[in-house]
Write a protein that holds these residues in place. Structure first.
Motif, PDB file in Angstrom:
ATOM      1  N   GLY A  48      25.079   1.853  39.217  1.00 25.78           N
ATOM      2  CA  GLY A  48      24.689   2.132  37.843  1.00 25.78           C
ATOM      3  C   GLY A  48      25.679   3.059  37.174  1.00 25.78           C
ATOM      4  N   LEU A  49      25.739   3.008  35.861  1.00 27.57           N
ATOM      5  CA  LEU A  49      26.581   3.901  35.063  1.00 27.57           C
ATOM      6  C   LEU A  49      25.756   4.396  33.890  1.00 27.57           C
ATOM      7  N   TRP A  50      25.616   5.689  33.785  1.00 28.30           N
ATOM      8  CA  TRP A  50      24.811   6.299  32.737  1.00 28.30           C
ATOM      9  C   TRP A  50      25.721   7.143  31.843  1.00 28.30           C
ATOM     10  N   ALA A 216      27.978  12.442  50.826  1.00 27.80           N
ATOM     11  CA  ALA A 216      27.500  13.447  49.875  1.00 27.80           C
ATOM     12  C   ALA A 216      25.977  13.467  49.860  1.00 27.80           C
ATOM     13  N   ASP A 217      25.417  14.634  49.553  1.00 26.52           N
ATOM     14  CA  ASP A 217      23.964  14.772  49.499  1.00 26.52           C
ATOM     15  C   ASP A 217      23.421  14.478  48.104  1.00 26.52           C
ATOM     16  N   THR A 218      24.091  13.592  47.381  1.00 31.27           N
ATOM     17  CA  THR A 218      23.655  13.181  46.040  1.00 31.27           C
ATOM     18  C   THR A 218      24.006  11.715  45.839  1.00 31.27           C
ATOM     19  N   ASP A 219      23.325  11.068  44.887  1.00 31.48           N
ATOM     20  CA  ASP A 219      23.639   9.665  44.574  1.00 31.48           C
ATOM     21  C   ASP A 219      24.355   9.545  43.232  1.00 31.48           C
ATOM     22  N   LYS A 220      24.908  10.672  42.752  1.00 32.37           N
ATOM     23  CA  LYS A 220      25.581  10.685  41.450  1.00 32.37           C
ATOM     24  C   LYS A 220      27.021  11.169  41.605  1.00 32.37           C
ATOM     25  N   PHE A 221      27.944  10.500  40.905  1.00 32.29           N
ATOM     26  CA  PHE A 221      29.315  10.980  40.764  1.00 32.29           C
ATOM     27  C   PHE A 221      29.573  11.186  39.287  1.00 32.29           C
ATOM     28  N   GLN A 225      30.422  16.156  32.207  1.00 29.02           N
ATOM     29  CA  GLN A 225      29.261  16.998  32.510  1.00 29.02           C
ATOM     30  C   GLN A 225      27.949  16.231  32.358  1.00 29.02           C
ATOM     31  N   THR A 226      27.983  15.121  31.603  1.00 29.14           N
ATOM     32  CA  THR A 226      26.743  14.380  31.352  1.00 29.14           C
ATOM     33  C   THR A 226      26.798  12.916  31.804  1.00 29.14           C
ATOM     34  N   ASP A 227      27.982  12.321  31.906  1.00 29.19           N
ATOM     35  CA  ASP A 227      28.101  10.906  32.260  1.00 29.19           C
ATOM     36  C   ASP A 227      28.374  10.767  33.754  1.00 29.19           C
ATOM     37  N   TYR A 228      27.715   9.779  34.382  1.00 28.84           N
ATOM     38  CA  TYR A 228      27.865   9.680  35.831  1.00 28.84           C
ATOM     39  C   TYR A 228      27.620   8.255  36.331  1.00 28.84           C
ATOM     40  N   TYR A 229      28.223   7.973  37.474  1.00 29.11           N
ATOM     41  CA  TYR A 229      27.922   6.773  38.243  1.00 29.11           C
ATOM     42  C   TYR A 229      26.763   7.079  39.185  1.00 29.11           C
ATOM     43  N   GLU A 230      25.965   6.050  39.454  1.00 29.24           N
ATOM     44  CA  GLU A 230      24.993   6.115  40.533  1.00 29.24           C
ATOM     45  C   GLU A 230      25.496   5.268  41.693  1.00 29.24           C
ATOM     46  N   SER A 231      25.229   5.706  42.908  1.00 28.55           N
ATOM     47  CA  SER A 231      25.630   4.956  44.091  1.00 28.55           C
ATOM     48  C   SER A 231      24.733   5.359  45.255  1.00 28.55           C
TER      49      SER A 231
END
Length: 253
Positions: A48-50, A216-221, A225-231
């Protein structure tokens, strides 16, 4: 460095009492520049891309079309800071052109890690930190004179125990030098002046302070500061190394 070498030659001419390398106990002080190298590579397949955009005056994160192929994002940091220290030891020079020295050392400085201006999750685990440290070590150098009263080259090894903020940081990281023992290679150019020994050199970390590969201990890259990939899985490969350049003056008893 060329400017300093030229001035050493001028001073040797003016002083007029240049002598060969001497045996004896010595005390030395040094100042220089600590170079910090850190790098992080994040690899993942996006799910995903937010992207945050304004709607009716309110910032709202919305899904966008995203690439399905492997993404590899690399961040790196090269930084410099002042450092310095002292050495106490003994020089054994049975021949005027060659000798060895053994010493105990203390060095203090800062290691600068990371390059993200953000903290927490938005930094992707690479937020910028200034880590103070203190090192206590022992070392030995082989001194090779180019002639009886000219410049020489010092080649050696040093083993140091690191303490301070850097040691605490490494204790928290997988794949880090948790033992706190760092081996260094030392290479320098020296010039004897009566009871003094002037030196320009480099202190090179042989092993990495940090060399890890982990999930990584997160599903976001975060891209901003506000836009991110989900993985579902983000793999981070992180390395950190240290190098120092110094100028040193030794007094031989």
């Amino acid at each position: 460095m060329q400017w300093i070498l030229k001035n050493l030659v001028i001073v040797s001419i003016l002083v007029g009492n240049v002598v060969a390398l001497e045996s004896g106990f010595f005390i030395a002080g040094n100042l220089g520049m600590d170079m910090s190298f850190s790098k992080q590579e994040s690899s993942f397949y996006p799910s995903g891309l937010w992207i945050t955009s304004p709607q009716n005056g309110i910032n709202v994160s919305q899904p966008h079309q995203y690439p399905t192929e492997l993404q590899v994002k690399t961040d790196s940091k090269i930084a410099s800071s002042f450092g310095g220290g002292i050495k106490l030891g003994y020089i054994h020079a049975p021949k005027v052109k060659r000798g060895v020295r053994a010493y105990a050392s203390y060095h203090t400085g800062s290691f600068i890690y990371g390059n993200s201006p953000y903290k927490g999750e938005q930094s992707n685990g690479f937020d910028m930190l200034t880590l103070r440290y203190h090192e206590f070590g022992v070392g030995a150098d082989y001194l090779i004179g180019l002639s009886a009263n000219s410049f020489g080259v010092a080649l050696g090894l040093e083993v140091a125990y690191v303490n301070g903020d850097l040691a605490k940081f490494l204790e928290q990281k997988l794949g880090s030098n948790k033992g706190g023992i760092i081996p260094y290679a030392n290479i320098a150019i020296y010039k004897p002046f009566d009871k003094l020994l002037f030196e320009l050199g480099a202190r090179i970390g042989i092993s990495a302070l940090l060399d890890s590969k982990q999930k990584a201990d997160t599903d976001k890259f975060y891209l901003t500061q506000t836009d991110y990939y989900e993985s579902p899985e983000i793999i981070r490969t992180t390395t950190a190394r240290m190098l120092s350049f110094y100028a040193q003056v030794s007094y031989i008893f």
